[in-house]
Scaffold this active site. Structure first.
Site, short mmCIF file in Angstrom:
data_model
loop_
_atom_site.label_atom_id
_atom_site.label_comp_id
_atom_site.label_asym_id
_atom_site.label_seq_id
_atom_site.Cartn_x
_atom_site.Cartn_y
_atom_site.Cartn_z
N CYS A 87 0.94 -1.33 0.18
CA CYS A 87 0.12 0.06 -0.04
C CYS A 87 0.90 1.28 0.01
O CYS A 87 1.82 1.68 -1.09
CB CYS A 87 -1.07 0.02 1.26
SG CYS A 87 -2.46 1.25 1.02
N HIS A 204 -3.49 -5.71 1.24
CA HIS A 204 -2.91 -5.85 2.45
C HIS A 204 -2.79 -7.20 2.76
O HIS A 204 -3.88 -7.84 3.63
CB HIS A 204 -3.65 -5.02 3.47
CG HIS A 204 -3.44 -3.61 3.59
ND1 HIS A 204 -2.26 -3.08 4.11
CD2 HIS A 204 -4.17 -2.49 3.03
CE1 HIS A 204 -2.29 -1.74 3.77
NE2 HIS A 204 -3.51 -1.19 3.28
N GLU A 206 -1.15 -8.85 5.07
CA GLU A 206 -1.00 -8.91 6.58
C GLU A 206 -2.39 -8.79 7.20
O GLU A 206 -2.55 -9.22 8.41
CB GLU A 206 -0.23 -7.79 7.16
CG GLU A 206 -0.60 -6.47 7.22
CD GLU A 206 -0.66 -5.79 5.87
OE1 GLU A 206 -0.25 -6.19 4.70
OE2 GLU A 206 -0.90 -4.24 6.07
#
Lengths: 234, 80
Positions: A87, A204, A206
């Site tokens: 990002c 993302h 994660e």
């Protein structure tokens, strides 16, 4: 022992998330490295996390790209240390020139925060080898400026060199305009450098790396890095 | 010496913000408006008094930080 370093800028807000995700797969503590430091400790890979570094002043990632620590990140990347930018981290990689192109305001002008589907179009890179070729993964996006732009020659070069790692797609893996959340050219969600060691992506991984978060499709980005480090050491 | 740096999106780069402004102008009844592009203006004071040297320095600033030349053009105006 596998050592990852997470670069922390003022305004980063996914630094702790990537630390948790990374430590879960490496089993060892990640270095948290402040933007004002001048050297990244010896690392198997470096993570530029998401967030709003320097408040997105001037352009997203522009100020962070010139912060003291980035001089060493760029030097280490050129010397072969793998780097992933997620990002805002992707925006920073583009501003440093480690990856080509730019990320512009979303075509809808809206900040988009939701899960999307992406297809792995190159699973022979440092951060993608645990995905199957053309595998569809569900991952969240959360950005205002994720509209990937590059001139035609650059886009053609990325395709020819097989450097588009992820594309926005529908649930069946079809790359369609309707599945493109932000106007990115050719539905590009993530690209690599020619060596496949530097990856920038808007989604993302994660944020969906363990069942408690609602999914595990992002976990293989981190597992891929571990596999790559182990293979290089073997 | 003052420098005025105008930064605009390159031709051919889609400008969604310009497009939204254009639509809003139309909605307000301003007919016949087209080609709206949004940019930035950066103003700064320079210690240098020699115009060619000042221009060269601002040029480097644009290349290194102020503009993203992948998507943006810039123009420099020096004012005494």
């Amino acid at each position: 022992m596998i050592r990852a370093s997470v670069i922390v800028f003022p305004g980063s807000n996914c630094d702790r998330d990537v630390k948790v995700a990374t430590e879960a797969v490496t089993g060892s503590k990640a270095n948290m490295v402040w933007h004002g430091d001048s050297e990244v400790p010896k690392s198997d890979f470096i993570i530029l996390p998401g967030g709003f570094s320097y408040g997105d002043y001037l352009r997203c990632g522009a100020m962070a790209a010139h912060s003291p620590i980035m001089r060493d990140v760029i030097a280490k990347a050129h010397a072969g240390t793998p780097v992933i930018g997620i990002c805002n981290g992707f925006q920073i990689l583009l501003e440093t020139g480690l990856l080509p192109g730019a990320l512009m305001r979303n075509a809808s002008l809206l900040f988009i925060c939701r899960d999307v589907f992406i297809r792995c179009d190159n699973n022979r890179t440092f951060f993608t080898n645990c995905y199957r070729e053309k595998e569809v993964a569900r991952v969240p996006i959360a950005h205002h400026d994720g509209n990937y732009f590059a001139d035609k020659a650059t886009l053609d070069c990325l395709e020819t060199e097989n450097r588009v790692a992820f594309r926005y797609c529908d649930v069946g893996g079809e790359v369609t305009e309707a599945a493109n959340p932000n106007g990115s050219q050719r539905n590009i969600a993530g690209i690599t450098d020619p060596t496949g060691r530097i990856l920038g992506l808007m989604p993302h991984p994660e944020r969906l790396f363990e069942p408690a978060l609602g999914g595990t499709d992002g976990r293989r980005v981190f597992e891929s890095a571990v596999v790559s480090v182990m293979e290089a050491a073997a | 010496m003052k420098a005025l740096i105008k930064i605009t999106l390159k031709n051919g780069v889609l400008d969604p913000q310009g497009k939204a402004i254009e639509n809003a102008l139309g909605a307000l009844g301003f007919d016949g408006v087209s080609g709206v592009r949004q940019g930035k203006l950066i103003e700064l004071d320079l210690a240098a008094s020699d115009a060619p040297a000042a221009r060269a320095e601002v040029e480097r600033m644009c290349q290194n930080l102020l503009a993203n030349t992948v998507i943006e053009n810039y123009s420099i105006e020096l004012v005494n």
